[in-house]
Design a protein around this motif. Structure first.
Motif, PDB file in Angstrom:
ATOM      1  N   GLN A 100      -6.008  -8.557  -1.622  1.00  0.00           N
ATOM      2  CA  GLN A 100      -5.738  -7.619  -2.706  1.00  0.00           C
ATOM      3  C   GLN A 100      -5.199  -8.332  -3.935  1.00  0.00           C
ATOM      4  O   GLN A 100      -4.346  -7.817  -4.653  1.00  0.00           O
ATOM      5  CB  GLN A 100      -4.731  -6.557  -2.250  1.00  0.00           C
ATOM      6  CG  GLN A 100      -5.186  -5.751  -1.052  1.00  0.00           C
ATOM      7  CD  GLN A 100      -4.091  -4.818  -0.542  1.00  0.00           C
ATOM      8  OE1 GLN A 100      -3.097  -4.577  -1.212  1.00  0.00           O
ATOM      9  NE2 GLN A 100      -4.283  -4.295   0.653  1.00  0.00           N
ATOM     10  N   ASP A 111       1.201   4.110  -3.181  1.00  0.00           N
ATOM     11  CA  ASP A 111       1.039   5.554  -2.974  1.00  0.00           C
ATOM     12  C   ASP A 111       2.311   6.311  -3.354  1.00  0.00           C
ATOM     13  O   ASP A 111       2.249   7.407  -3.918  1.00  0.00           O
ATOM     14  CB  ASP A 111       0.683   5.836  -1.509  1.00  0.00           C
ATOM     15  CG  ASP A 111      -0.689   5.300  -1.128  1.00  0.00           C
ATOM     16  OD1 ASP A 111      -1.515   5.076  -2.038  1.00  0.00           O
ATOM     17  OD2 ASP A 111      -0.930   5.080   0.078  1.00  0.00           O
ATOM     18  N   ARG A 139       0.820  -1.203   0.000  1.00  0.00           N
ATOM     19  CA  ARG A 139       0.000   0.000   0.000  1.00  0.00           C
ATOM     20  C   ARG A 139       0.858   1.258   0.000  1.00  0.00           C
ATOM     21  O   ARG A 139       0.605   2.221  -0.743  1.00  0.00           O
ATOM     22  CB  ARG A 139      -0.905  -0.013   1.241  1.00  0.00           C
ATOM     23  CG  ARG A 139      -1.883   1.133   1.359  1.00  0.00           C
ATOM     24  CD  ARG A 139      -3.019   0.985   0.362  1.00  0.00           C
ATOM     25  NE  ARG A 139      -2.796   1.731  -0.867  1.00  0.00           N
ATOM     26  CZ  ARG A 139      -3.329   1.410  -2.037  1.00  0.00           C
ATOM     27  NH1 ARG A 139      -4.110   0.356  -2.155  1.00  0.00           N
ATOM     28  NH2 ARG A 139      -3.096   2.137  -3.108  1.00  0.00           N
ATOM     29  N   GLU A 144      -4.290  -0.870 -10.262  1.00  0.00           N
ATOM     30  CA  GLU A 144      -4.685  -1.889  -9.284  1.00  0.00           C
ATOM     31  C   GLU A 144      -6.008  -2.513  -9.739  1.00  0.00           C
ATOM     32  O   GLU A 144      -7.079  -2.001  -9.431  1.00  0.00           O
ATOM     33  CB  GLU A 144      -4.844  -1.261  -7.913  1.00  0.00           C
ATOM     34  CG  GLU A 144      -3.580  -0.647  -7.357  1.00  0.00           C
ATOM     35  CD  GLU A 144      -3.802  -0.097  -5.960  1.00  0.00           C
ATOM     36  OE1 GLU A 144      -3.587  -0.842  -4.984  1.00  0.00           O
ATOM     37  OE2 GLU A 144      -4.196   1.079  -5.858  1.00  0.00           O
TER      38      GLU A 144
END
Length: 438
Positions: A334, A299, A295, A310
């Motif tokens: 994810q 970013d 994560r 994603e």
């Protein structure tokens, strides 16, 4: 069940490493040195220290060790793993040579001891001593010489002269030295290839649905950069400069960018801001991002000017570009979602998919993807690792077709673990799309 399986595999690998180090110690230390000598002690110390450094290099990052400590153990620990591989292979090849050289045959005849000294010629009589008897004459009546006094306790026994070596030691040193030289040269050349930076590879891929206006569209594909304790900012700079020289229309970074946290490796990734392409730069996660805080990295690459995909799709003027998360993200909820990335697209348009691991090619085929861009395999990185990579991946390197879908797998621009590549040079691939209508 999975934990038990991994534990069993780990124990088996550990046992194999112990046996290999024991065998190398016997051949390279015990057989080449004298007992209780300085060389024997130094070799034995290295036989314990080097595998411990390798273990530290492999576990320091996962254990949360300070980055300075990770860097301190990475070079010696990882480099020993590469040397260990090729030293073991070289010694395996040398074993028959060693056996032939040590066969108990020689000028002294079959059965002669290799280490026994040659018979000494009889010394001539000196003044005051009786001459030796000649043929046919009785030996003179001479009192036998007194037996030598026993050596005091702790005194060295008979053996080779100081600085000398038995034939067995000489053979062991010659064979071991040749094997060590071959292994060192192989690793040195492989290290130079990584530190020099990847070379550009060009591949043309014809696509049936690609419009004529897109003929010659260039995608710079880069994977497996693996920034970490060894490969840092200078490595990133070389890659960025190499990509920009190709003047691509689009840049695809297909995972395994890092081996560490944003806190430790943010400065190393900073040169990515300099990537230049007419239609932008895109990024998908690899399995190593999920070991490093995916994560945070998603970013951060966005801050560096890259567009993360994603489980998403971006319509471009001539085709759809899609990207899916790596399968390692399934452990965090994810994982790849092909329906989200490709489910509602226009099937008449060409679809290019970025996916880190080649194993998802069958999902890509089911969703009508025309071209999948992947990495992950490193091309095997260290020969004969390519044979192992073939067992786990449908394609290890290069371009292959699966039905109506083509898969291109890059060998990657960096290296995981040892900064060494043998038989699998690093690359940045410029994929040039070709239209059947051109």
């Amino acid at each position: 069940m999975r934990i038990v399986l991994f534990a069993g595999i780990g124990l088996a690998v550990l046992a194999l490493l112990v046996l290999v180090h024991r065998w190398l110690w016997v051949r390279l230390v015990r057989d080449t040195t004298r007992p209780r000598g300085a060389a024997r002690r130094a070799g034995t110390a290295l036989a314990f220290a080097l595998p411990l450094l390798s273990l530290a290099a492999l576990t320091a990052g996962r254990a949360g060790a300070p980055f300075w400590l990770q860097r301190s153990v990475a070079w010696p620990g990882y480099m020993w793993l590469a040397v260990l591989l090729y030293l073991s292979l070289a010694m395996l090849v040398a074993e028959p040579v060693r056996a032939i050289l040590l066969r108990r045959r020689g000028a002294s005849g079959p059965g002669a001891c290799l280490d026994a000294p040659a018979p000494r010629a009889a010394a001539p009589a000196t003044a005051g001593e009786p001459a030796p008897a000649t043929a046919g004459e009785p030996a003179p009546d001479v009192a036998p010489a007194p037996a030598p006094a026993p050596a005091p306790a702790g005194a060295p026994g008979p053996g080779p002269a100081p600085g000398g070596a038995t034939r067995r030691q000489f053979v062991a040193r010659a064979v071991g030295g040749a094997a060590a030289l071959a292994a060192t040269a192989t690793v040195a050349q492989g290290t130079y290839g990584v530190l020099r930076g990847p070379r550009v590879k060009r591949v043309q891929v014809p696509l049936a649905k690609l419009p004529r206006a897109a003929h010659g569209f260039r995608i710079a594909v880069v994977s497996d950069i693996h920034l970490g304790p060894i490969l840092g900012r200078a490595h990133t700079t070389r890659i960025v400069e190499t990509i920009n020289r190709t003047q691509p229309d689009l840049i695809a970074v297909v995972g395994d960018l890092v081996d560490g946290s944003v806190h430790d490796l943010g400065p190393a990734a900073e040169p990515l801001r300099g990537l230049r392409a007419r239609h932008g730069s895109y990024f998908v996660t690899g399995n190593h991002e999920y070991f490093s805080g995916a994560r945070q990295w998603v970013d951060h690459v966005r801050e560096l000017g890259l567009t993360p995909l994603e489980n998403a799709r971006r319509p471009l003027p001539y085709f759809d570009l899609a990207g899916v998360n790596d399968v390692a993200g399934e452990t965090e909820g994810q994982g790849p979602d092909f329906t989200a990335a490709l489910g509602d697209r226009d099937p008449a348009r060409t679809a290019v998919l970025m996916a880190h691991q080649p194993v998802v090619i069958h999902d890509a085929v089911r969703h009508g993807v025309d071209l999948q861009l992947s990495g992950h395999t490193h091309g095997g990185q260290l020969w004969p690792g390519n044979y192992l990579a073939e067992l786990a991946n449908p394609t290890v390197a290069g371009l292959e077709r699966y039905g109506e879908t083509q898969l291109y797998v890059s060998r990657g621009a960096g290296a995981w673990g040892p900064p060494v590549r043998v038989g699998a040079p690093s690359d940045i691939t410029v994929v040039e799309l070709a239209s059947y209508q051109a």
